[in-house]
Design an enzyme around this catalytic site. Sequence first.
Site, PDB file in Angstrom:
ATOM      1  N   CYS A 246       4.367  -9.721  11.547  1.00  0.00           N
ATOM      2  CA  CYS A 246       4.129 -11.156  11.641  1.00  0.00           C
ATOM      3  C   CYS A 246       4.122 -11.492  13.125  1.00  0.00           C
ATOM      4  CB  CYS A 246       5.241 -11.914  10.926  1.00  0.00           C
ATOM      5  SG  CYS A 246       5.090 -13.705  11.093  1.00  0.00           S
TER       6      CYS A 246
ATOM      7  N   CYS B 158      -2.816 -12.828  13.961  1.00  0.00           N
ATOM      8  CA  CYS B 158      -2.040 -13.210  12.783  1.00  0.00           C
ATOM      9  C   CYS B 158      -2.400 -12.154  11.750  1.00  0.00           C
ATOM     10  CB  CYS B 158      -2.441 -14.603  12.295  1.00  0.00           C
ATOM     11  SG  CYS B 158      -1.821 -14.974  10.638  1.00  0.00           S
TER      12      CYS B 158
END
Length: 273
Positions: free
Chosen positions: A75, A189
């Site tokens: 992440c 991302c």
Amino acid sequence: MSDKTSPIGVLDSGIGGYSVARQVQRLLPGEDLIYFGDGAHIPYGNHSEEKIVAMARYMFRFMEEREVKALLVACNTISCVMDRCADTVSCPAINAVQAGADAVAGLDVEKVGVISTVFTHNTRIYPKKIKERGPERLVVLSCGSPDLAKLVEHSLGDPRGMAEVEKSLRLELGPMVEREKIQCCVLGCTHYPLVTGSIHRLFPGLPLIDPAEEMARGLKADLERRGLKNETGKPGGLTIYTTGDVEEYALRARQVGLERVNSVEFYPPMEIL
Ligand code: DGL
């Protein structure tokens, strides 16, 4: 105490880390993986730093209790606050942002784009890290989307949802590609590599950098260095935990091509006051 047969932890705010787990399964098929996706709290990128740190520490502790031998922080948003979480685990942690920046370091380019969550964008972490290792003339442009991660999370395989994903991609990436003429784009991302088909269709010929590949390579090198590669010769399994919807996580795992899924289980989310 972890050993060669201990699992590897992969965590994300949602299913984005599946893009990383997928690369690890390709490169290290003998390793067992434990995945944690915090579906109850996605998108992290719209939360405050304090909340992100608290939620990340909750997941790091989960992994520490399972004695993972390495942790993949799949992440980018959490990777921005690594220095406030890393003390929660005793094993090495490999993070997405460092991997993405490292992947750019070897390229012969002058203008790089980064697309990420708003939080990651606002920290300016990618431009800083990429420019640390790049030539003086290197230009790094960055943009942050408030809803793309969540849209990807819930839209795979749904034509109407995917139309929204593509609308958002056009809005964010369009100006960097068409006006600024970036030569490549870092997918900052982990949800975005799950929709590379759409990105290629919208922006044909734009080279994409997926930090997941660098993370898997970094993990392999780390396990070899520490003598912790699983050598039992058996294919490794994947156990998925989520604070979100178990059935949706199982479906998404199939959609993105994850293999050898042992089970998908619910885990209670951290309470946010
Ligand atoms: N996959 C996460 C990332 O790489 C998405 C963050 C979010 O939940 O906003 O940043």
